[in-house]
Motif scaffolding. Sequence first.
Motif, short mmCIF file in Angstrom:
data_model
loop_
_atom_site.label_atom_id
_atom_site.label_comp_id
_atom_site.label_asym_id
_atom_site.label_seq_id
_atom_site.Cartn_x
_atom_site.Cartn_y
_atom_site.Cartn_z
N GLN A 35 0.83 -1.20 0.00
CA GLN A 35 0.00 0.00 0.00
C GLN A 35 0.87 1.26 0.00
OE1 GLN A 35 -3.80 0.08 0.38
NE2 GLN A 35 -3.16 -1.77 -0.71
N LYS A 36 0.43 2.26 -0.75
CA LYS A 36 1.16 3.53 -0.76
C LYS A 36 1.07 4.21 0.60
CE LYS A 36 -1.07 4.39 -4.58
NZ LYS A 36 -1.68 5.07 -5.75
N MET A 37 -0.06 4.02 1.29
CA MET A 37 -0.20 4.49 2.66
C MET A 37 0.00 3.28 3.56
SD MET A 37 -3.40 6.49 4.44
CE MET A 37 -3.43 7.71 3.12
N LYS A 38 1.12 3.21 4.23
CA LYS A 38 1.55 2.00 4.93
C LYS A 38 0.52 1.46 5.92
CE LYS A 38 5.54 1.88 2.88
NZ LYS A 38 5.82 0.84 1.87
N GLU A 64 -6.42 -2.42 -3.73
CA GLU A 64 -5.25 -3.13 -4.23
C GLU A 64 -4.38 -2.19 -5.06
OE1 GLU A 64 -4.67 -7.65 -5.68
OE2 GLU A 64 -5.85 -6.40 -7.05
N ASN A 65 -3.11 -2.18 -4.77
CA ASN A 65 -2.19 -1.24 -5.41
C ASN A 65 -1.47 -1.89 -6.59
OD1 ASN A 65 -0.46 0.88 -5.99
ND2 ASN A 65 1.00 0.34 -4.38
N HIS A 66 -1.77 -1.40 -7.79
CA HIS A 66 -1.09 -1.90 -8.99
C HIS A 66 -0.27 -0.79 -9.65
CE1 HIS A 66 -2.99 -5.82 -9.10
NE2 HIS A 66 -4.16 -5.26 -8.89
N SER A 67 -0.02 0.26 -8.89
CA SER A 67 0.61 1.44 -9.51
C SER A 67 2.11 1.53 -9.26
CB SER A 67 -0.05 2.71 -8.97
OG SER A 67 0.12 2.80 -7.57
N MET A 77 4.39 10.34 -6.53
CA MET A 77 4.28 9.87 -5.15
C MET A 77 2.91 10.21 -4.59
SD MET A 77 7.00 8.31 -4.38
CE MET A 77 6.88 8.22 -2.61
N ASN A 78 1.93 10.42 -5.46
CA ASN A 78 0.59 10.76 -5.02
C ASN A 78 -0.02 9.61 -4.24
OD1 ASN A 78 -2.53 10.86 -5.51
ND2 ASN A 78 -1.79 12.92 -5.98
N MET A 79 -0.74 9.93 -3.19
CA MET A 79 -1.32 8.91 -2.33
C MET A 79 -2.47 8.17 -2.99
SD MET A 79 0.20 8.44 0.53
CE MET A 79 1.38 9.17 1.64
N GLY A 80 -2.96 8.65 -4.11
CA GLY A 80 -3.95 7.89 -4.84
C GLY A 80 -5.39 8.23 -4.53
N SER A 81 -5.63 9.29 -3.76
CA SER A 81 -7.00 9.61 -3.39
C SER A 81 -7.67 10.52 -4.41
CB SER A 81 -7.03 10.29 -2.01
OG SER A 81 -6.32 11.50 -2.04
N SER A 82 -6.86 11.21 -5.26
CA SER A 82 -7.42 12.21 -6.15
C SER A 82 -8.35 11.61 -7.20
CB SER A 82 -6.29 12.99 -6.84
OG SER A 82 -5.46 12.10 -7.58
#
Length: 243
Positions: A35-38, A64-67, A77-82
């Motif tokens: 996960q990008k956010m641990k 699930e993180n596929h990025s 390094m975006n947390m992916g919430s946007s």
Amino acid sequence: MVPIPYWLTVLAWTSLLLAGISFIYIALDVTKHPQKMKIMTIVWPLTALFGSFIWVLAYKKWGENHSSEKMKMDGSMNMGSSNKSMAVSVFIGTCHCGAGCSLADLIIEWLLYFFPVLYVVGGYPAIFSHKLFSGFVLAFIFALIIGVSFQYFAIVPMKHLSRKEGIIAAIKADTLSLSCWQIGMYATVALCQLSLFPHFFGGEVLPTTPVFWLMMQVAMLVGFCTAYPMNWWLIKTGIKEKM
């Protein structure tokens, strides 16, 4: 021990088995797709304990993180919430709250079972005439400690806060959310233990029975529903970060 219908015991074991499989699946998958956010590495598996296979589907779709490869290519390094809708962000934020509650209740229920003297710490019998309410107090305190810790490790990396600022922000973000969650959860547990179970089975069920943990799963889902609107407000007002 109160007599529990066989069909309900089978239903409870089935539900717990599905939840256990879901927990293991997500726990293994997050090691393959970090996960990008641990902190979500802990959150997603814990939520499967009450959400079961439904939360596996939610994890596969939104968690699930596929990025990783893409991040390496573009340096993002975006947390992916946007790119998530508000409804999904609130869902994940509520899961974040629920994970702390799940872990706290799992630990507290067994501690109270093996060390019933702890009920005194929660106010029984000095304040409460029933041990259940004393257990609620202890579970709330423990859940708040865990929940604030989870929030701290989510907020600090996102906002680059100092330790003191992170603790204050985590308390603000988690207290209202946790309170709403526990209201729904405690109401469900109280209804079962003080009304439904005594009426149908002749007494309360113990943590040593699968039906108790089925009840807790249902209570957690109710807690999720009562906490969701508060998480929407917290995120909308900026008190809690989108995840």
